[in-house]
Design a protein around this motif. Structure first.
Motif, PDB file in Angstrom:
ATOM      1  N   ALA A 188      55.099  68.166  46.607  1.00 20.63           N
ATOM      2  CA  ALA A 188      53.992  67.931  45.678  1.00 20.63           C
ATOM      3  C   ALA A 188      54.481  67.258  44.407  1.00 20.63           C
ATOM      4  O   ALA A 188      53.853  66.312  43.901  1.00 20.63           O
ATOM      5  CB  ALA A 188      53.302  69.259  45.348  1.00 20.63           C
ATOM      6  N   ALA A 189      55.620  67.723  43.890  1.00 23.49           N
ATOM      7  CA  ALA A 189      56.188  67.127  42.674  1.00 23.49           C
ATOM      8  C   ALA A 189      56.558  65.668  42.909  1.00 23.49           C
ATOM      9  O   ALA A 189      56.286  64.798  42.070  1.00 23.49           O
ATOM     10  CB  ALA A 189      57.414  67.925  42.226  1.00 23.49           C
ATOM     11  N   ALA A 190      57.179  65.391  44.064  1.00 24.29           N
ATOM     12  CA  ALA A 190      57.560  64.012  44.390  1.00 24.29           C
ATOM     13  C   ALA A 190      56.331  63.127  44.542  1.00 24.29           C
ATOM     14  O   ALA A 190      56.329  61.962  44.106  1.00 24.29           O
ATOM     15  CB  ALA A 190      58.387  64.000  45.672  1.00 24.29           C
ATOM     16  N   ALA A 191      55.266  63.669  45.140  1.00 25.05           N
ATOM     17  CA  ALA A 191      54.031  62.900  45.334  1.00 25.05           C
ATOM     18  C   ALA A 191      53.392  62.549  43.994  1.00 25.05           C
ATOM     19  O   ALA A 191      52.936  61.412  43.790  1.00 25.05           O
ATOM     20  CB  ALA A 191      53.051  63.697  46.194  1.00 25.05           C
ATOM     21  N   VAL A 192      53.357  63.507  43.066  1.00 30.56           N
ATOM     22  CA  VAL A 192      52.770  63.263  41.745  1.00 30.56           C
ATOM     23  C   VAL A 192      53.582  62.215  40.991  1.00 30.56           C
ATOM     24  O   VAL A 192      53.024  61.287  40.379  1.00 30.56           O
ATOM     25  CB  VAL A 192      52.690  64.577  40.938  1.00 30.56           C
ATOM     26  CG1 VAL A 192      52.279  64.288  39.495  1.00 30.56           C
ATOM     27  CG2 VAL A 192      51.705  65.541  41.579  1.00 30.56           C
TER      28      VAL A 192
END
Length: 323
Positions: free
Chosen positions: A29-33
């Motif tokens: 999720a962090a990488a996607a954001v």
């Protein structure tokens, strides 16, 4: 040194308290954001830089805001989100100091750029003749350059020269700012620019409302002229809505961090981690801004179509009509 030793004794890396699948989901999720932030703002930068029709004073300020948001997506988000997920700083002391400076720089530039956008819109609507004669892209470029250089000098002085410092304990990275510096920072980076933003955008909305009312009051007999008036009214409403949403989301994302910073400067409680969590809200603003442009700015929508269909690679594509 005693202060640093005391702080380091209070903080240590806790053991991971979540299961491995949750841990992986958090990192994905962090990488996607972060990726969405980088790609979105990169598209804004490419659009404004490439198409000559978009080389206007207002769009140069949007370019500056996108550049600071890109800085957040590339450097700040990955490090900060990793820190929050791990409950531990794993990037070393050099990156700790660099991370703190870039975070402060991006925040300062973003706030002051939004303030400059509010001044630009106010002048364009309230003093159109003065604006068209005096406010050129060159003038805005100089103001933007000054904003970046001032922010860099101000933040470097605040963090490393004025008696404040970055603390690098085993597994931790945070900064210590005295009450006077914290108060000054609150004025320079939050209260003064945000007060200016609110006052000027209030005036902008009043002016836009008057324009829309005047358009409605015009008595026209030609159906073609009536259609043009409706298009103009719709355009002004949409522009006002975009500005309102941009400013509202910006202030909403910024407010928690500064409230927490003020509380920390006057409190003896351990609230450093709470402050680090509030930073996430401000970082997300860098992700949201390109989405607002995509939803409300037709020129950005047309630019995206040209970029994704690779028409931007054609000869003389910079002269294409995107308005």
């Amino acid at each position: 040194m005693n202060l640093t030793a005391d702080v380091c004794q209070e903080y240590s890396c806790p053991e991971r308290s979540v299961s491995f699948p949750v841990y992986v989901i958090l990192y994905v999720a962090a990488a996607a954001v972060a990726l969405l932030t980088v790609c979105g703002n990169l598209l804004v930068i490419i659009s404004v830089s490439h198409f000559k029709q978009l080389h206007t004073p207002a769009n140069i300020l949007i370019l500056s805001l996108a550049a600071s948001d890109l800085l957040v997506g590339v450097f700040v988000m990955p490090l900060h989100l990793s820190w929050v997920i791990e409950f531990c700083w794993i990037s070393g002391p050099v990156m700790c100091s660099f991370f703190t400076l870039v975070t402060f720089q991006a925040t300062c530039v973003s706030v002051h750029t939004v303030a400059l956008i509010s001044v630009d819109r106010f002048l364009a609507l309230n003093f159109p003749f003065f604006y068209s004669e005096k406010i050129s892209p060159t003038v805005i470029c100089i103001a933007t350059l000054f904003n970046w250089l001032f922010s860099l000098l101000y933040n470097f002085t605040l963090l490393f020269i004025n008696g404040n410092f970055t603390v690098m304990c085993p597994g931790q990275c945070f900064y210590i700012i005295d009450r006077v510096s914290s108060f000054i920072d609150l004025q320079v980076v939050f209260l003064m620019p945000c007060t200016l933003i609110i006052i000027l955008y209030t005036r902008v909305f009043v002016i836009v409302r008057k324009h829309v009312t005047a358009i409605r009051a015009v008595q026209v007999h030609n159906s073609k002229e009536t259609s043009k008036k409706r298009v103009s009214e719709k355009s002004e409403r949409k522009a006002a809505s975009a500005l309102g949403i941009l400013v509202f989301v910006f202030l909403l994302c910024l407010l928690p961090y500064f409230i927490c910073s003020v509380v920390i400067s006057y409190s003896n409680d351990d609230l450093f981690y709470v402050r680090d969590v509030t930073v996430i809200f401000f970082l997300l603003n860098s992700t949201i801004n390109p989405i607002i442009y995509a939803l409300f700015y037709p020129w950005f929508q047309k630019s995206l179509k040209l970029i994704f269909t690779f028409k931007v690679l054609k000869k003389d594509s910079s002269l294409m009509n995107v308005l």
